[in-house]
Design an enzyme around this catalytic site. Sequence first.
Site, PDB file in Angstrom:
ATOM      1  N   LYS A  13      -4.543  -1.435   4.156  1.00 55.97           N
ATOM      2  CA  LYS A  13      -4.425  -0.307   3.754  1.00 55.97           C
ATOM      3  C   LYS A  13      -3.999  -0.683   2.452  1.00 55.97           C
ATOM      4  CE  LYS A  13      -1.709   1.199   6.924  1.00 55.97           C
ATOM      5  NZ  LYS A  13      -1.662  -0.256   7.807  1.00 55.97           N
ATOM      6  N   ARG A  95       0.135   9.458  11.678  1.00 54.38           N
ATOM      7  CA  ARG A  95       0.474   8.405  12.551  1.00 54.38           C
ATOM      8  C   ARG A  95       0.698   8.211  13.701  1.00 54.38           C
ATOM      9  NH1 ARG A  95       2.355   4.747   8.313  1.00 54.38           N
ATOM     10  NH2 ARG A  95       3.442   2.717   9.830  1.00 54.38           N
ATOM     11  N   ARG A 134       3.927 -11.942   3.128  1.00 56.04           N
ATOM     12  CA  ARG A 134       3.966 -10.257   1.845  1.00 56.04           C
ATOM     13  C   ARG A 134       4.823 -10.426   1.267  1.00 56.04           C
ATOM     14  NH1 ARG A 134       2.592  -4.465   4.212  1.00 56.04           N
ATOM     15  NH2 ARG A 134       4.697  -4.857   5.230  1.00 56.04           N
ATOM     16  N   ARG A 167       9.515  -6.956   1.934  1.00 53.48           N
ATOM     17  CA  ARG A 167       9.706  -5.999   2.470  1.00 53.48           C
ATOM     18  C   ARG A 167      11.278  -6.063   3.222  1.00 53.48           C
ATOM     19  NH1 ARG A 167       4.625  -2.576   3.215  1.00 53.48           N
ATOM     20  NH2 ARG A 167       5.661  -2.055   5.479  1.00 53.48           N
ATOM     21  N   ARG A 178       6.670  -2.055  14.622  1.00 54.96           N
ATOM     22  CA  ARG A 178       6.076  -1.370  14.124  1.00 54.96           C
ATOM     23  C   ARG A 178       4.684  -1.343  14.520  1.00 54.96           C
ATOM     24  NH1 ARG A 178       7.288  -4.314   9.280  1.00 54.96           N
ATOM     25  NH2 ARG A 178       5.136  -3.667   8.127  1.00 54.96           N
TER      26      ARG A 178
HETATM   27  P1  AP5 Z   1      -1.537  -4.814   2.982  1.00 54.25           P
HETATM   28  O1  AP5 Z   1      -2.146  -3.810   2.218  1.00 54.25           O
HETATM   29  O2  AP5 Z   1       0.200  -5.077   2.850  1.00 54.25           O
HETATM   30  O3  AP5 Z   1      -1.063  -4.286   4.292  1.00 54.25           O
HETATM   31  P2  AP5 Z   1      -1.123  -2.171   5.544  1.00 54.25           P
HETATM   32  O4  AP5 Z   1      -1.990  -2.094   6.230  1.00 54.25           O
HETATM   33  O5  AP5 Z   1      -0.967  -2.061   3.890  1.00 54.25           O
HETATM   34  O6  AP5 Z   1      -0.205  -3.135   5.903  1.00 54.25           O
HETATM   35  P3  AP5 Z   1       1.620  -2.160   6.179  1.00 54.25           P
HETATM   36  O7  AP5 Z   1       2.607  -3.125   6.560  1.00 54.25           O
HETATM   37  O8  AP5 Z   1       1.840  -1.909   4.715  1.00 54.25           O
HETATM   38  O9  AP5 Z   1       1.558  -1.055   7.086  1.00 54.25           O
HETATM   39  P4  AP5 Z   1       3.007  -0.581   7.335  1.00 54.25           P
HETATM   40  O10 AP5 Z   1       1.963   1.217   8.573  1.00 54.25           O
HETATM   41  O11 AP5 Z   1       3.723  -0.888   8.656  1.00 54.25           O
HETATM   42  O12 AP5 Z   1       3.735   0.032   6.119  1.00 54.25           O
HETATM   43  P5  AP5 Z   1       3.968   1.620   5.809  1.00 54.25           P
HETATM   44  O13 AP5 Z   1       3.894   0.882   4.186  1.00 54.25           O
HETATM   45  O14 AP5 Z   1       2.910   2.554   5.866  1.00 54.25           O
HETATM   46  O15 AP5 Z   1      -1.355  -6.332   2.760  1.00 54.25           O
HETATM   47  C1  AP5 Z   1      -0.450  -6.776   4.251  1.00 54.25           C
HETATM   48  C2  AP5 Z   1      -0.319  -8.796   2.906  1.00 54.25           C
HETATM   49  O16 AP5 Z   1      -1.661  -9.053   3.913  1.00 54.25           O
HETATM   50  C3  AP5 Z   1      -0.608  -8.696   2.098  1.00 54.25           C
HETATM   51  O17 AP5 Z   1       0.566  -9.442   1.869  1.00 54.25           O
HETATM   52  C4  AP5 Z   1      -1.651  -8.627   1.402  1.00 54.25           C
HETATM   53  O18 AP5 Z   1      -1.627  -9.640  -0.181  1.00 54.25           O
HETATM   54  C5  AP5 Z   1      -2.611  -9.550   2.475  1.00 54.25           C
HETATM   55  N1  AP5 Z   1      -3.142  -9.353   2.109  1.00 54.25           N
HETATM   56  C6  AP5 Z   1      -4.465  -7.559   2.436  1.00 54.25           C
HETATM   57  N2  AP5 Z   1      -6.142  -7.952   2.669  1.00 54.25           N
HETATM   58  C7  AP5 Z   1      -6.125  -9.346   2.673  1.00 54.25           C
HETATM   59  C8  AP5 Z   1      -7.297 -10.179   2.602  1.00 54.25           C
HETATM   60  N3  AP5 Z   1      -8.471  -9.617   3.180  1.00 54.25           N
HETATM   61  N4  AP5 Z   1      -7.441 -11.475   3.013  1.00 54.25           N
HETATM   62  C9  AP5 Z   1      -6.037 -12.122   2.756  1.00 54.25           C
HETATM   63  N5  AP5 Z   1      -4.861 -11.316   2.655  1.00 54.25           N
HETATM   64  C10 AP5 Z   1      -4.608 -10.170   2.835  1.00 54.25           C
HETATM   65  O19 AP5 Z   1       5.059   1.945   6.768  1.00 54.25           O
HETATM   66  C11 AP5 Z   1       6.591   1.523   6.564  1.00 54.25           C
HETATM   67  C12 AP5 Z   1       7.202   2.492   6.990  1.00 54.25           C
HETATM   68  O20 AP5 Z   1       7.481   3.484   6.138  1.00 54.25           O
HETATM   69  C13 AP5 Z   1       7.149   2.524   8.523  1.00 54.25           C
HETATM   70  O21 AP5 Z   1       7.351   1.613   9.152  1.00 54.25           O
HETATM   71  C14 AP5 Z   1       7.815   3.806   8.649  1.00 54.25           C
HETATM   72  O22 AP5 Z   1       8.994   3.329   8.963  1.00 54.25           O
HETATM   73  C15 AP5 Z   1       7.606   4.704   7.154  1.00 54.25           C
HETATM   74  N6  AP5 Z   1       6.474   6.079   7.681  1.00 54.25           N
HETATM   75  C16 AP5 Z   1       5.549   5.618   6.667  1.00 54.25           C
HETATM   76  N7  AP5 Z   1       4.130   6.255   6.830  1.00 54.25           N
HETATM   77  C17 AP5 Z   1       5.159   7.569   7.818  1.00 54.25           C
HETATM   78  C18 AP5 Z   1       4.670   8.200   8.935  1.00 54.25           C
HETATM   79  N8  AP5 Z   1       2.971   8.688   8.387  1.00 54.25           N
HETATM   80  N9  AP5 Z   1       5.357   8.556   9.396  1.00 54.25           N
HETATM   81  C19 AP5 Z   1       6.199   8.254   9.819  1.00 54.25           C
HETATM   82  N10 AP5 Z   1       6.974   6.966   9.218  1.00 54.25           N
HETATM   83  C20 AP5 Z   1       6.126   6.549   8.327  1.00 54.25           C
HETATM   84 MG    MG Z   2       0.729  -0.154   3.086  1.00 52.49          MG
END
Ligand code: AP5
Ligand code: MG
Length: 238
Positions: A13, A95, A134, A167, A178
């Site tokens: 994402k 979410r 990552r 991270r 998660r």
């Molecule tokens: P990446 O693009 O980083 O993946 P992502 O889908 O963004 O995954 P996240 O782990 O960031 O999702 P998340 O929902 O847990 O985190 P968030 O920050 O939202 O890609 C992952 C890896 O794969 C990278 O290394 C990349 O290089 C590689 N990659 C990507 N595409 C590729 C491809 N095509 N081929 C090969 N490699 C590839 O949330 C974090 C925390 O914040 C949550 O746990 C919670 O505590 C809080 N939070 C955030 N939003 C909310 C909410 N709405 N409500 C409550 N708490 C929240």
């Molecule tokens: Mg992300």
Amino acid sequence: MNVILMGPQGSGKGTQAGRIGPRLGLTQVATGELFRAAIAARTGLGRRIKDLYDRGDLVPDDLTIGLVEEKLDEIDRERDLGEGVGGALFDGFPRNREQAKALDAALARREQAITAVVRIDVPLAMLVARLAGRRVCKRCGAVYHVEFNPPRADGVCDRCGGEVVQREDDTAEAVTKRLEIYFKQTEPLLAYYEERGLVAAVDGDRPIEAVTEAIVAAITRHVPSANAAVSPTAGEQG
Ligand code: AP5
Ligand code: MG
Ligand code: ZN
């Protein structure tokens, strides 16, 4: 146009939002990024949520929704100034049901609605491999992978020269939690949007560039139906 990118942790994402936002003139609304920035700056919010975040738990809905409302106001202001802003690209929000309803209401107050929801599909084993390798830039948030997408110089961000680190919530325990929360609370939201014909699925298990093209094509296909989209509250009477 308001687009949601939906998919489990590691589906790409953040990676894709960073590429698609500028291309379609959409402003990224990434709640995880906003929380990481608050934690790094040690603001009141950051101190309050740090433990929850590190463990992989969700931040309370009221704090999350409040932050998103602030971002929507900012987007409105930029749009009014004619800065070429075409809408929001949500990454990591909503979410759960509560957040989805709050988003519908916040957009309705602005006489807007969700245009498309892009579901990014990636097999579970690949998600785990992606999260384990990552790395992110401490300064600008750029996303890398030690094997699949490394920075040109080891540990240094291509974009801003900042330090590239792991991270805090990419530990094995937090990742498990998660993903569990995703499949229990977030994935069921797809049905909520499917009822309104808003969901387009994209195969995310391909090279980054190919996924970007597929997402852009999926969004473009959905845009004509945007005008005809039913009001989000219309189906809820009775
Ligand atoms: P990446 O693009 O980083 O993946 P992502 O889908 O963004 O995954 P996240 O782990 O960031 O999702 P998340 O929902 O847990 O985190 P968030 O920050 O939202 O890609 C992952 C890896 O794969 C990278 O290394 C990349 O290089 C590689 N990659 C990507 N595409 C590729 C491809 N095509 N081929 C090969 N490699 C590839 O949330 C974090 C925390 O914040 C949550 O746990 C919670 O505590 C809080 N939070 C955030 N939003 C909310 C909410 N709405 N409500 C409550 N708490 C929240
Ligand atoms: Mg992300
Ligand atoms: Zn950087």
